[in-house]
Design an enzyme around this catalytic site. Structure first.
Site, PDB file in Angstrom:
ATOM      1  N   LYS A 115     -20.079  -5.783   8.643  1.00 21.19           N
ATOM      2  CA  LYS A 115     -20.016  -6.601   7.432  1.00 21.19           C
ATOM      3  C   LYS A 115     -20.697  -7.944   7.612  1.00 21.19           C
ATOM      4  CE  LYS A 115     -16.396  -4.456   4.838  1.00 21.19           C
ATOM      5  NZ  LYS A 115     -15.062  -4.425   4.301  1.00 21.19           N
ATOM      6  N   LYS A 217     -21.116   6.983   5.525  1.00 16.84           N
ATOM      7  CA  LYS A 217     -19.861   7.257   4.814  1.00 16.84           C
ATOM      8  C   LYS A 217     -19.976   6.866   3.341  1.00 16.84           C
ATOM      9  CE  LYS A 217     -17.091   3.311   5.210  1.00 16.84           C
ATOM     10  NZ  LYS A 217     -16.022   2.461   5.366  1.00 16.84           N
ATOM     11  N   LYS A 220     -18.117   1.791  -1.186  1.00 14.25           N
ATOM     12  CA  LYS A 220     -18.188   0.958  -2.391  1.00 14.25           C
ATOM     13  C   LYS A 220     -19.486   0.172  -2.448  1.00 14.25           C
ATOM     14  CE  LYS A 220     -13.288  -0.027  -2.067  1.00 14.25           C
ATOM     15  NZ  LYS A 220     -12.184  -0.894  -1.851  1.00 14.25           N
TER      16      LYS A 220
HETATM   17  P1  TYM Z   1     -10.569   0.087   1.858  1.00 13.16           P
HETATM   18  O1  TYM Z   1     -10.176  -0.673   0.643  1.00 13.16           O
HETATM   19  O2  TYM Z   1     -11.971  -0.048   2.356  1.00 13.16           O
HETATM   20  O3  TYM Z   1     -10.294   1.636   1.659  1.00 13.16           O
HETATM   21  C1  TYM Z   1      -9.033   2.146   1.213  1.00 13.16           C
HETATM   22  C2  TYM Z   1      -8.731   3.450   1.937  1.00 13.16           C
HETATM   23  O4  TYM Z   1      -9.763   4.407   1.683  1.00 13.16           O
HETATM   24  C3  TYM Z   1     -10.211   4.960   2.916  1.00 13.16           C
HETATM   25  N1  TYM Z   1     -11.648   5.292   2.789  1.00 13.16           N
HETATM   26  C4  TYM Z   1     -12.151   6.511   3.073  1.00 13.16           C
HETATM   27  N2  TYM Z   1     -11.573   7.655   3.479  1.00 13.16           N
HETATM   28  C5  TYM Z   1     -12.377   8.737   3.649  1.00 13.16           C
HETATM   29  N3  TYM Z   1     -13.720   8.704   3.439  1.00 13.16           N
HETATM   30  C6  TYM Z   1     -14.337   7.575   3.017  1.00 13.16           C
HETATM   31  N4  TYM Z   1     -15.650   7.563   2.792  1.00 13.16           N
HETATM   32  C7  TYM Z   1     -13.550   6.403   2.819  1.00 13.16           C
HETATM   33  N5  TYM Z   1     -13.834   5.129   2.422  1.00 13.16           N
HETATM   34  C8  TYM Z   1     -12.658   4.475   2.421  1.00 13.16           C
HETATM   35  C9  TYM Z   1      -9.988   3.856   3.942  1.00 13.16           C
HETATM   36  O5  TYM Z   1      -9.933   4.369   5.251  1.00 13.16           O
HETATM   37  C10 TYM Z   1      -8.671   3.288   3.461  1.00 13.16           C
HETATM   38  O6  TYM Z   1      -7.592   4.059   3.971  1.00 13.16           O
HETATM   39  N6  TYM Z   1      -8.678  -2.600   5.630  1.00 13.16           N
HETATM   40  C11 TYM Z   1      -8.333  -1.637   4.611  1.00 13.16           C
HETATM   41  C12 TYM Z   1      -7.259  -2.098   3.654  1.00 13.16           C
HETATM   42  C13 TYM Z   1      -6.003  -2.569   4.328  1.00 13.16           C
HETATM   43  C14 TYM Z   1      -5.021  -1.725   4.916  1.00 13.16           C
HETATM   44  C15 TYM Z   1      -4.018  -2.610   5.386  1.00 13.16           C
HETATM   45  C16 TYM Z   1      -4.916  -0.343   5.062  1.00 13.16           C
HETATM   46  C17 TYM Z   1      -5.596  -3.847   4.471  1.00 13.16           C
HETATM   47  N7  TYM Z   1      -4.393  -3.889   5.111  1.00 13.16           N
HETATM   48  C18 TYM Z   1      -2.884  -2.117   6.048  1.00 13.16           C
HETATM   49  C19 TYM Z   1      -3.761   0.156   5.729  1.00 13.16           C
HETATM   50  C20 TYM Z   1      -2.780  -0.738   6.208  1.00 13.16           C
HETATM   51  C21 TYM Z   1      -9.599  -1.371   3.766  1.00 13.16           C
HETATM   52  O7  TYM Z   1     -10.474  -2.175   3.696  1.00 13.16           O
HETATM   53  O8  TYM Z   1      -9.532  -0.219   3.046  1.00 13.16           O
END
Ligand code: TYM
Length: 355
Positions: A115, A217, A220
């Site tokens: 990032k 992957k 967004k």
């Molecule tokens: P974020 O907002 O990027 O994504 C949310 C969830 O979606 C999953 N994900 C995917 N799974 C499969 N294939 C993909 N291409 C894909 N893209 C995204 C992510 O693995 C995630 O589970 N840091 C985290 C948010 C967060 C969090 C937490 C999660 C903050 N605190 C505590 C769990 C526990 C994030 O940016 O997810």
């Protein structure tokens, strides 16, 4: 065996463009877990600040993501659904963890490197400290399990490292206060205040790839909208994106080995498996020998049948912001009770005077 009460925590960032990867890799599994677990599902608006969104957009994206959780089937009465910034103890515990985590640990985080890109000196301190806030999210509720996609694996390992160092650094104090909980670490039984949280990363949906490039992957931030299926896409758009998805010229194999080296084919089979709740092997048994053109039309039908009701419900909910806000307020109040109990203990453990 662990003496901690089993509790699930997970969250997603309200940063727009919620896609099929988020749904299949995370939200769909959260819905499945709610029946027999205590679950806390958070909209992590404090994390979203690391990309400095426009204030009106952040508020809107927070409501949209909440609408997606609810539309997907998360019951806000049974579970706690809230936006992170409402429970300010997340920030308080994150500060404590900033003083536990080492700069060396944080520097190894691949998501930060990706990032921040080349201009690392100009990245915000918040982006660097992001995983420490994530550890605080989880450990504030002493959550034992966290269902996420594969891209969050390293952050969950760091969460365990932070919990372990906190438990070690303050072991005498935790014992004096009599608030330690026994848990197994390898062959040993140790006592600590925070659990060593288990990631739940499995199944065909743990890493959904871009529809345009099977080595990247689904994300967004991909500039090509054709690379992902957004949760807000209508039936026609979903069908068009699947029809245009990259594949190769070979037929669908009958066994898993036949997908080796065929990233795009593997991804589409995985999406079909995740949407229908069966294994990739079972999909290949049904479609082996057929051409991708035929498979894609079945996949489009399946995706539309599953996603359309969610999209429609999401649109309905977005039109009622007062309801969404009431869900977040109620979830925040309930989560806040657990959060304050943990912080009272933590303040006591670390020696912050409270009375
Ligand atoms: P974020 O907002 O990027 O994504 C949310 C969830 O979606 C999953 N994900 C995917 N799974 C499969 N294939 C993909 N291409 C894909 N893209 C995204 C992510 O693995 C995630 O589970 N840091 C985290 C948010 C967060 C969090 C937490 C999660 C903050 N605190 C505590 C769990 C526990 C994030 O940016 O997810």
């Amino acid at each position: 065996m662990s003496g901690f009460k089993e509790r699930i925590f997970s969250g997603a960032q309200p940063t727009g463009n919620l896609h099929l990867g988020n749904y299949l890799g995370a939200i769909k599994r959260w819905v499945e877990l709610q029946d027999d677990h205590e679950c806390i599902y958070c909209v992590v608006d404090m994390h979203a600040l690391t990309i400095s969104p426009d204030p009106a957009e952040l508020a809107q994206a927070t409501r949209e993501l909440t609408a997606a959780y609810l539309a997907a089937g998360i019951d806000p009465k049974k579970n706690m659904v809230f936006n992170q910034s409402r429970v300010i103890q997340h920030a308080e515990l994150a500060w404590v963890f900033n003083c536990i985590a080492r700069i060396g640990w944080m520097s190894r985080m691949t998501q930060f490197k990706d990032k921040a890109g080349k201009d690392r000196e100009n990245a915000s301190l918040g982006l660097f400290a992001y995983p420490s806030l994530m550890a605080a999210d989880i450990l504030l509720y002493r959550a034992t399990h966290v269902p996420v996609g594969d891209d969050q694996k390293q952050h969950l390992e760091l969460t365990r490292d932070i919990a372990q160092k906190f438990n070690n650094d303050y072991s005498a104090r935790i014992a004096d206060l009599g608030i330690g909980v026994e848990m197994a670490v390898g062959d040993e039984t140790v006592t600590g205040y925070f659990p060593l949280t288990e990631p739940m990363i499995s199944g065909p949906a743990m890493r959904i790839m871009s529809l345009r490039d099977g080595t990247k992957k689904m994300s967004k931030s991909d500039p090509s909208d054709l690379s992902r299926i957004n949760l807000i896409d209508d039936a026609e758009t979903i069908t068009r994106k699947i029809r245009k998805a990259k594949t190769d010229a070979d037929a669908i194999p009958s066994e898993l080995d036949g997908l080796a080296g065929r990233a795009e084919a593997d991804n589409l089979i995985g999406i079909y498996a995740a949407l229908s709740g069966i294994s990739k092997e079972a999909v290949l048994r049904d479609f082996g020998g057929k051409q991708f053109s035929e498979f894609k039309s079945s996949l489009a039908d399946l995706a539309v049948a599953q996603m359309s009701p969610i999209t429609q419900e999401m649109r309905k909910l977005i039109a009622d912001p007062a309801y969404i806000d009431s869900v977040l307020k109620d979830g925040g109040e309930r989560a806040g009770v657990i959060a304050e109990q943990t912080m009272k203990d933590v303040r006591n453990i670390i020696g912050w005077l409270q009375n």
